[in-house]
Write a protein that holds these residues in place. Structure first.
Motif, PDB file in Angstrom:
ATOM      1  N   THR A  55      -9.827 -18.053  19.815  1.00 16.91           N
ATOM      2  CA  THR A  55     -10.173 -17.910  18.406  1.00 16.91           C
ATOM      3  C   THR A  55     -11.597 -18.408  18.169  1.00 16.91           C
ATOM      4  OG1 THR A  55      -9.322 -20.104  17.868  1.00 16.91           O
ATOM      5  CG2 THR A  55      -7.790 -18.250  17.649  1.00 16.91           C
ATOM      6  N   GLY A  56     -12.138 -18.081  16.997  1.00 18.12           N
ATOM      7  CA  GLY A  56     -13.448 -18.582  16.615  1.00 18.12           C
ATOM      8  C   GLY A  56     -13.623 -18.498  15.117  1.00 18.12           C
ATOM      9  N   TYR A  57     -14.488 -19.370  14.579  1.00 12.89           N
ATOM     10  CA  TYR A  57     -14.791 -19.325  13.144  1.00 12.89           C
ATOM     11  C   TYR A  57     -16.222 -19.779  12.910  1.00 12.89           C
ATOM     12  CZ  TYR A  57     -15.289 -20.812   8.322  1.00 12.89           C
ATOM     13  OH  TYR A  57     -15.764 -20.972   7.045  1.00 12.89           O
ATOM     14  N   ASP A  58     -16.919 -19.031  12.080  1.00 12.58           N
ATOM     15  CA  ASP A  58     -18.263 -19.378  11.627  1.00 12.58           C
ATOM     16  C   ASP A  58     -18.317 -19.129  10.127  1.00 12.58           C
ATOM     17  OD1 ASP A  58     -21.331 -19.753  12.440  1.00 12.58           O
ATOM     18  OD2 ASP A  58     -21.224 -18.098  10.996  1.00 12.58           O
ATOM     19  N   PRO A  65     -20.248 -15.241  17.206  1.00 15.09           N
ATOM     20  CA  PRO A  65     -18.843 -15.248  17.594  1.00 15.09           C
ATOM     21  C   PRO A  65     -18.156 -16.604  17.549  1.00 15.09           C
ATOM     22  CG  PRO A  65     -20.181 -15.344  19.548  1.00 15.09           C
ATOM     23  CD  PRO A  65     -21.135 -15.302  18.378  1.00 15.09           C
ATOM     24  N   ALA A  66     -18.945 -17.663  17.280  1.00  9.74           N
ATOM     25  CA  ALA A  66     -18.387 -19.018  17.227  1.00  9.74           C
ATOM     26  C   ALA A  66     -17.617 -19.330  18.504  1.00  9.74           C
ATOM     27  CB  ALA A  66     -17.528 -19.186  15.978  1.00  9.74           C
ATOM     28  N   GLY A  67     -16.388 -19.849  18.374  1.00  4.46           N
ATOM     29  CA  GLY A  67     -15.635 -20.320  19.527  1.00  4.46           C
ATOM     30  C   GLY A  67     -15.291 -19.261  20.543  1.00  4.46           C
ATOM     31  N   VAL A  68     -15.350 -17.984  20.183  1.00  6.64           N
ATOM     32  CA  VAL A  68     -15.065 -16.922  21.154  1.00  6.64           C
ATOM     33  C   VAL A  68     -16.027 -17.005  22.343  1.00  6.64           C
ATOM     34  CG1 VAL A  68     -15.188 -14.424  21.524  1.00  6.64           C
ATOM     35  CG2 VAL A  68     -13.939 -15.337  19.562  1.00  6.64           C
ATOM     36  N   SER A  69     -17.254 -17.487  22.089  1.00  2.00           N
ATOM     37  CA  SER A  69     -18.231 -17.586  23.180  1.00  2.00           C
ATOM     38  C   SER A  69     -17.801 -18.586  24.244  1.00  2.00           C
ATOM     39  CB  SER A  69     -19.609 -17.979  22.623  1.00  2.00           C
ATOM     40  OG  SER A  69     -19.597 -19.298  22.126  1.00  2.00           O
ATOM     41  N   LYS A  70     -16.828 -19.443  23.925  1.00  2.00           N
ATOM     42  CA  LYS A  70     -16.333 -20.398  24.927  1.00  2.00           C
ATOM     43  C   LYS A  70     -15.597 -19.694  26.066  1.00  2.00           C
ATOM     44  CE  LYS A  70     -15.755 -24.463  21.916  1.00  2.00           C
ATOM     45  NZ  LYS A  70     -15.714 -23.903  20.563  1.00  2.00           N
ATOM     46  N   LEU A  71     -15.292 -18.419  25.924  1.00  2.00           N
ATOM     47  CA  LEU A  71     -14.731 -17.674  27.049  1.00  2.00           C
ATOM     48  C   LEU A  71     -15.691 -17.713  28.237  1.00  2.00           C
ATOM     49  CD1 LEU A  71     -13.192 -14.530  25.297  1.00  2.00           C
ATOM     50  CD2 LEU A  71     -11.946 -16.429  26.359  1.00  2.00           C
ATOM     51  N   GLY A 131     -17.416 -15.388   9.629  1.00  2.00           N
ATOM     52  CA  GLY A 131     -15.989 -15.270   9.374  1.00  2.00           C
ATOM     53  C   GLY A 131     -15.108 -15.705  10.532  1.00  2.00           C
ATOM     54  N   TYR A 132     -13.898 -15.151  10.554  1.00  2.55           N
ATOM     55  CA  TYR A 132     -12.875 -15.526  11.540  1.00  2.55           C
ATOM     56  C   TYR A 132     -12.766 -14.455  12.630  1.00  2.55           C
ATOM     57  CZ  TYR A 132     -11.421 -19.008   8.097  1.00  2.55           C
ATOM     58  OH  TYR A 132     -11.397 -20.063   7.217  1.00  2.55           O
ATOM     59  N   HIS A 133     -12.595 -14.933  13.865  1.00  2.01           N
ATOM     60  CA  HIS A 133     -12.592 -14.037  15.013  1.00  2.01           C
ATOM     61  C   HIS A 133     -11.396 -14.344  15.918  1.00  2.01           C
ATOM     62  CE1 HIS A 133     -16.638 -13.811  13.499  1.00  2.01           C
ATOM     63  NE2 HIS A 133     -16.990 -14.961  14.037  1.00  2.01           N
ATOM     64  N   PHE A 134     -11.019 -13.334  16.705  1.00  4.56           N
ATOM     65  CA  PHE A 134      -9.951 -13.552  17.684  1.00  4.56           C
ATOM     66  C   PHE A 134     -10.033 -12.525  18.801  1.00  4.56           C
ATOM     67  CE2 PHE A 134      -5.273 -13.053  18.829  1.00  4.56           C
ATOM     68  CZ  PHE A 134      -5.250 -14.177  19.644  1.00  4.56           C
ATOM     69  N   VAL A 135     -10.046 -13.027  20.034  1.00  5.69           N
ATOM     70  CA  VAL A 135      -9.878 -12.176  21.213  1.00  5.69           C
ATOM     71  C   VAL A 135      -8.463 -12.429  21.706  1.00  5.69           C
ATOM     72  CG1 VAL A 135     -10.618 -11.680  23.567  1.00  5.69           C
ATOM     73  CG2 VAL A 135     -12.309 -12.247  21.821  1.00  5.69           C
ATOM     74  N   GLY A 136      -7.629 -11.403  21.640  1.00  7.84           N
ATOM     75  CA  GLY A 136      -6.229 -11.552  22.011  1.00  7.84           C
ATOM     76  C   GLY A 136      -5.880 -10.712  23.230  1.00  7.84           C
ATOM     77  N   GLY A 178     -20.820 -22.108  20.842  1.00  7.46           N
ATOM     78  CA  GLY A 178     -20.880 -21.039  19.848  1.00  7.46           C
ATOM     79  C   GLY A 178     -21.228 -21.540  18.465  1.00  7.46           C
ATOM     80  N   LEU A 179     -21.429 -22.858  18.336  1.00  6.24           N
ATOM     81  CA  LEU A 179     -21.767 -23.430  17.037  1.00  6.24           C
ATOM     82  C   LEU A 179     -23.162 -23.003  16.591  1.00  6.24           C
ATOM     83  CD1 LEU A 179     -20.501 -27.111  17.504  1.00  6.24           C
ATOM     84  CD2 LEU A 179     -19.544 -25.423  15.920  1.00  6.24           C
ATOM     85  N   SER A 180     -23.348 -22.918  15.269  1.00  2.00           N
ATOM     86  CA  SER A 180     -24.682 -22.711  14.720  1.00  2.00           C
ATOM     87  C   SER A 180     -25.483 -23.996  14.891  1.00  2.00           C
ATOM     88  CB  SER A 180     -24.598 -22.343  13.238  1.00  2.00           C
ATOM     89  OG  SER A 180     -24.029 -23.416  12.502  1.00  2.00           O
ATOM     90  N   GLU A 181     -26.803 -23.897  14.838  1.00  4.20           N
ATOM     91  CA  GLU A 181     -27.658 -25.081  15.029  1.00  4.20           C
ATOM     92  C   GLU A 181     -27.296 -26.202  14.065  1.00  4.20           C
ATOM     93  OE1 GLU A 181     -31.953 -24.776  16.125  1.00  4.20           O
ATOM     94  OE2 GLU A 181     -31.650 -22.683  15.542  1.00  4.20           O
ATOM     95  N   ALA A 182     -26.988 -25.844  12.829  1.00  2.00           N
ATOM     96  CA  ALA A 182     -26.689 -26.860  11.816  1.00  2.00           C
ATOM     97  C   ALA A 182     -25.459 -27.685  12.161  1.00  2.00           C
ATOM     98  CB  ALA A 182     -26.497 -26.188  10.461  1.00  2.00           C
ATOM     99  N   MET A 183     -24.563 -27.123  13.002  1.00  2.87           N
ATOM    100  CA  MET A 183     -23.319 -27.811  13.338  1.00  2.87           C
ATOM    101  C   MET A 183     -23.412 -28.602  14.641  1.00  2.87           C
ATOM    102  SD  MET A 183     -21.119 -27.180  10.950  1.00  2.87           S
ATOM    103  CE  MET A 183     -19.518 -27.483  11.699  1.00  2.87           C
ATOM    104  N   LEU A 184     -24.570 -28.568  15.290  1.00  6.43           N
ATOM    105  CA  LEU A 184     -24.699 -29.230  16.586  1.00  6.43           C
ATOM    106  C   LEU A 184     -24.931 -30.726  16.469  1.00  6.43           C
ATOM    107  CD1 LEU A 184     -26.754 -26.570  18.573  1.00  6.43           C
ATOM    108  CD2 LEU A 184     -24.333 -27.132  18.827  1.00  6.43           C
ATOM    109  N   GLY A 185     -25.146 -31.225  15.258  1.00  6.29           N
ATOM    110  CA  GLY A 185     -25.247 -32.658  15.052  1.00  6.29           C
ATOM    111  C   GLY A 185     -26.649 -33.205  15.213  1.00  6.29           C
TER     112      GLY A 185
END
Length: 298
Positions: free
Chosen positions: A246-249, A60-66, A253-258, A165-172
């Motif tokens: 919002t979220g993107y991976d 869910p990418a950034g959606v998990s920040k909820l 793909g692109y996600h949105f909880v509205g 919500g980032l994938s492991e590869a994006m965690l730096g």
């Protein structure tokens, strides 16, 4: 010849019956959704008005920040932290990828400043800094995320592995070894999480509805990633929309909880896995239009 036409007519009728059986949404006027999964809920009645692949797991990418936002707001409400507490930015927080503010190791911001950019701009470095501030480490914060998921009734198909919500590869390059794996969530669970957040901390809407937030120390302004805010205007703006995430991976793909409210009726929509940034808002509009105009339920 007459027998042939009769058989053809019967075959055509059978095909129509089969088609309607496979596509029951057509019988109640539900919209066709171009996404991996989608859910629509009437928050007042808690009825699910539409469920399209809502139990399928997705990153869910950034959606998990909820969930991250929920735990931050609970920590403030419980007196564990204060909005004006200073937060130190760690090396790890300063080096995560995706949406970020280019925070530097050693920078100090208040809980409130960082929370606002998480809620409005989905800043990953701010989310990690807050997680570490609240729980001592992101790993311990993630344990709280998963405990809370069980507490509020999310399914076993939803599992958090980090605060962003980032994938492991994006965690730096400075990711701690105990922060591993991919966060997964279902659209149904995202809807439940949003409902819980809105019920227990409705003040989140005062934050999520802001068009822009600023980091005065850095002299920068971040625009809201939610293009459906009624206050923004433009082609994607939706009357009554005031959140939420919002979220993107790159893989999912692109996600949105509205969420939107009209005449005392509040809806929560979830769209997971569209091909473009714009499409998640287009599909959300379909759901909200259906919810506000329809009197029928599954």
């Amino acid at each position: 010849m007459k027998k042939w036409w009769k058989r053809a007519g019967m075959l055509f009728t059978l095909l129509i019956i089969i088609y309607l059986g496979v596509k029951p949404d057509m019988l109640v006027g539900k919209p066709g959704i171009k996404a991996e999964s989608a859910v629509l809920m009437d928050m007042n009645s808690e009825q699910i008005l539409m469920n399209y692949n809502g139990s399928e797991e997705i990153a869910p990418a950034g959606v998990s920040k909820l969930m991250t936002e929920l735990l931050i707001m609970e920590s403030v409400a419980n007196g564990d932290i204060r909005w004006d507490d200073p937060v130190n930015v760690s090396l790890y927080a300063s080096s995560v990828g995706g949406n970020q503010l280019a925070l530097k190791q050693g920078d100090r911001f208040t809980v409130q400043e960082l929370f606002q950019v998480v809620a409005v701009y989905s800043a990953n470095d701010a989310a990690v800094a807050l997680a570490e501030h609240i729980s001592g480490s992101e790993h311990q914060f993630v344990e709280r995320m998963n405990q809370k998921a069980v507490e509020i009734g999310l399914s076993g198909d939803t599992h958090f592995t980090n605060s962003t919500g980032l994938s492991e590869a994006m965690l730096g390059p400075n990711r701690p070894h105990d922060v591993q794996g991919q966060t997964l969530m279902t659209a149904i669970d995202a809807c439940k999480l949003a409902k819980y957040l809105l019920n227990h901390h409705p003040e989140i809407l005062k934050v999520s509805s802001q068009m822009q937030v600023s980091m005065h120390q850095k002299g920068i302004y971040m625009s809201n990633t939610n293009w459906m805010l009624s206050s923004i205007g433009g082609v994607y703006a939706y009357d009554g929309n005031d959140g939420l995430k919002t979220g993107y991976d790159k893989d999912s793909g692109y996600h949105f909880v509205g969420t939107a409210e009209r005449n005392g009726k509040r809806l929560i929509s979830v769209v997971f896995g569209t091909d473009t940034r714009e499409a998640r808002f287009v599909e959300t509009r379909k759901l909200l239009n259906y919810g506000f105009s329809s009197t029928k339920v599954n």
